[in-house]
Design an enzyme around this catalytic site. Sequence first.
Site, mmCIF file in Angstrom:
data_model
loop_
_atom_site.group_PDB
_atom_site.id
_atom_site.type_symbol
_atom_site.label_atom_id
_atom_site.label_comp_id
_atom_site.label_asym_id
_atom_site.label_seq_id
_atom_site.Cartn_x
_atom_site.Cartn_y
_atom_site.Cartn_z
ATOM 1 N N HIS A 449 8.559 4.986 0.755
ATOM 2 C CA HIS A 449 9.438 5.409 -0.341
ATOM 3 C C HIS A 449 10.805 5.868 0.133
ATOM 4 O O HIS A 449 11.777 5.789 -0.612
ATOM 5 C CB HIS A 449 8.732 6.440 -1.216
ATOM 6 C CG HIS A 449 7.748 5.782 -2.129
ATOM 7 N ND1 HIS A 449 6.438 5.601 -1.780
ATOM 8 C CD2 HIS A 449 7.916 5.179 -3.330
ATOM 9 C CE1 HIS A 449 5.826 4.945 -2.751
ATOM 10 N NE2 HIS A 449 6.700 4.680 -3.702
ATOM 11 N N GLU A 691 -1.104 -3.745 -8.802
ATOM 12 C CA GLU A 691 -0.815 -3.442 -7.400
ATOM 13 C C GLU A 691 -2.083 -3.227 -6.579
ATOM 14 O O GLU A 691 -2.030 -2.842 -5.422
ATOM 15 C CB GLU A 691 0.125 -2.228 -7.290
ATOM 16 C CG GLU A 691 -0.278 -1.041 -8.115
ATOM 17 C CD GLU A 691 0.757 0.098 -8.092
ATOM 18 O OE1 GLU A 691 1.715 0.035 -7.308
ATOM 19 O OE2 GLU A 691 0.578 1.057 -8.857
ATOM 20 N N CYS A 762 8.176 -5.261 -9.965
ATOM 21 C CA CYS A 762 9.055 -4.136 -9.617
ATOM 22 C C CYS A 762 8.854 -3.694 -8.176
ATOM 23 O O CYS A 762 9.431 -2.709 -7.741
ATOM 24 C CB CYS A 762 8.851 -2.973 -10.578
ATOM 25 S SG CYS A 762 7.166 -2.361 -10.570
HETATM 26 C C1 PEP Z 1 4.791 -0.991 -5.741
HETATM 27 O O1 PEP Z 1 3.750 -0.543 -5.254
HETATM 28 O O2 PEP Z 1 5.219 -2.147 -5.505
HETATM 29 C C2 PEP Z 1 5.614 -0.139 -6.604
HETATM 30 C C3 PEP Z 1 6.674 -0.615 -7.214
HETATM 31 O O3 PEP Z 1 5.260 1.185 -6.697
HETATM 32 P P1 PEP Z 1 5.603 2.246 -5.561
HETATM 33 O O4 PEP Z 1 6.475 1.584 -4.535
HETATM 34 O O5 PEP Z 1 6.271 3.406 -6.207
HETATM 35 O O6 PEP Z 1 4.255 2.593 -5.007
HETATM 36 MG MG MG Z 2 2.918 1.283 -6.052
#
Ligand code: PEP
Ligand code: MG
Length: 830
Positions: A449, A691, A762
């Site tokens: 992140h 996911e 996303c």
């Molecule tokens: C993902 O897992 O691709 C996603 C968009 O969620 P995050 O990166 O916040 O886990």
């Molecule tokens: Mg995710």
Amino acid sequence: MVSIVIVSHSSGLAEGVRELASQMAQESDVRIAVAGGVDDAENPIGTDALKVHQAIEEVYSDDGVLVLMDLGSALLSAEMALEFLSEEQRANVKLCPAPLVEGAVAAVVQASVGASLDQVCAEAMGAMSAKQQQMPEPIVETADNDQMAAGDSEARLTIRNRLGLHARPAARFVATANRFEAAITVRKDQRSANAKSINQVATLGARQGDEIVVSAAGPDAADAVAQLEALVEDKFGEEEQELEARQPEPESAPTAPDVTEAGVLTGIPASPGIAIGPAVHYRQQLPEVHTRQVNDTSAEWQALLAAIKEAQSELQALQERVTSLGDKAEADIFDAHALILDDPDLLDAVRRHIFEEKLNAAAAWQQEIEDVAREYRAIEDDYMRARADDVLDAGRRVLRHLLDVGPGTFELEEPAIILAADLTPSDTAQFDPELVKGICTELGGATSHSAILARAYGIPAVVGIGQALQTLSEGQTLALDGQKGIVWVDPDADTLGDLQERRAEWEEREEKARAESQAPAVTRDGQRIEVAANIGGRRDADVALDYGAEGVGLFRTEFLFLDREEPPSEEEQFEVYSGVAAAMGQRPIIIRTLDVGGDKPLPYLPTGQEENPFLGWRGLRFCLDRPDIFMPQLRAILRAAHEHNVKLMLPMVSTLQEIRAARALLDDAKAQLREEDLPFDAEIAVGIMIEVPAAVSISDQLAQEVDFFSIGTNDLTQYVMAADRGNAQVAELAHALHPAVLRMVQQTVQAAHEAGIWVGMCGELAGNALATPLLIGLGLDELSMSAPSIPTVKKVIRNLEREQAREIAAAALKKESAADVEVYLQGLHA
Ligand code: PEP
Ligand code: MG
């Protein structure tokens, strides 16, 4: 009444003795405290002076405290613990050489009748006589003979590992020495150090080829010297080249392990762009420490010990995390930090400042930490000089707890490239992109992140570079290419010129794309693809619009929950969600419900120590179990959706039942709002993130229950490839372009379209312009990404024919590896 402290190498034994002794004097008020074992899950057997001290404090009474110990280092730890006491307290504490079990029972019984400290000790000492009288044979003589036989011991050793007694080997040396009762010293040339003090051993500055003399005195001296010798001979377990001829000049100190000859470091590309600037190590600043005179010296000392303990547990957690990422060498650094905090000489010096000079704990601690750091800086070895930072880091950690301040802030005065071991999302979130020109980290992966945030802020970043970063000095010129994952250290004029040229070209390209970014992304054959932004808060909404976002495809609400003491209230969330919605006009906004856990833990919502946090209690799983957290969020989203184009998205869905449970709670929230007469959107669209591989597998069933899908390739990739998204070691495997992942995307899109719902993406793959033709070819209806990627992705879409994109997708799905797909896609651009 006299109290009793039981010290043992084993916490089980200490507790057992307490239990037995309490049984013997059942009705009594004698207070018994234990100090058993050490806080090291792998090697729990040992004794710890701090624990003994805490046990004494726990039951301290002016009537006296009798300390009973098992053997070996227990005596040393108990003696050291006495050092930590004030003079008045020390006069009331007695170490008693009685046998532990019999002595403890006798002592408790004697103490319970109100006997004096000396009487209790005498009773404990005589506790063996009853047993001796009962046994037919006299017990063999005492262990005095062993002690006599042990004698002193000494060895001359040559340091053979390449970097000498630097932080990690010194830590192993000191940890080994501490396992013995013997007093051990280590000499190099004219300098002598206590082998049990990390700071003294490390600041000897012993390098490859140096001779050291290890001397021990005490019952286990020979064993201690033999084990230390074996450690040195084994080069402290480091796999290094054979001993080379000693390099005569300090200037020729060993080069950093991972710097190639040309001064180039490589890592994982995490955020594109070229940055040039001075290196600044990421260190959070703390408030100034004021020196005060104190009356309650004991309270100051206690506060310091508590702060050290908290710092130690943080270090242990960090060490576990880094070990779980497979970086043993890096993890050992935290061992060294922990030893620094436990250093008996350091603690002794601080104690003297507090008790003798009556200084406040923070000032005493800071003064000593800075002195130790100065000693490290004086060593004629670049690597060891840099270890002064370890001391300051470990020291600051304690100060933070002592002063009870948050993680601290980080302020830059000039533009710079930030170097850090790792960054949390909250660290990165506070960076000012005007000053932070680039980011380099030792750990981490491209979809961690903090890397995602770097991309969102448009800060070029290279992660997973490894320990070589530690050898870079403050102010050293660096250049980095975040697209290729390369860092140049002190680049020469030609390289700099070349990079500046490339940066100018890149900026020009970005500028051009940006000029057209407000126009929609329509393929040549007329299909409009919605291009949206991933955001984490209100301020990101304006940036997103600036880059041409047509909506928000993912609002990561967890960033609202980080960096605070308690969750945001419904009202606070409502303000933020409706603020974003208002900023975005009538554009669609997908608010994702709280996705904590994994690499986004919340301090006030402890999810417990999990072996595999990414496979644990995170996302929707957590929210369904915590309606107290979930309901206010659902209500806030429903309210924000009133008169705005807000949709709700659930993360980490693995089963149909999870969706149904979430929908039931959503219905409850609607009923409450209706009851309270608060306006909300009863028809709010509900989607889920895809996911988890299970969700792909049953995507046809899931599609019947929701209004849309959004594919989260960051998590999907880590789960499909079984490769942690934050682990640099397996970064190659955790690649979203792997056909295994792409086939999952294909299956999801098909299921969604067959069920008549739309499907977006996303995950970070959506913002990779190289992959855009492939994603359009796979049939995605919407792409949501870090805002700075929007202009380029839109531009690529405008140059596409859908039929051609489908052919690209079909070809990519048949490739044999992520690298093959990447090369294939690059070939299309050429
Ligand atoms: C993902 O897992 O691709 C996603 C968009 O969620 P995050 O990166 O916040 O886990
Ligand atoms: Mg995710």
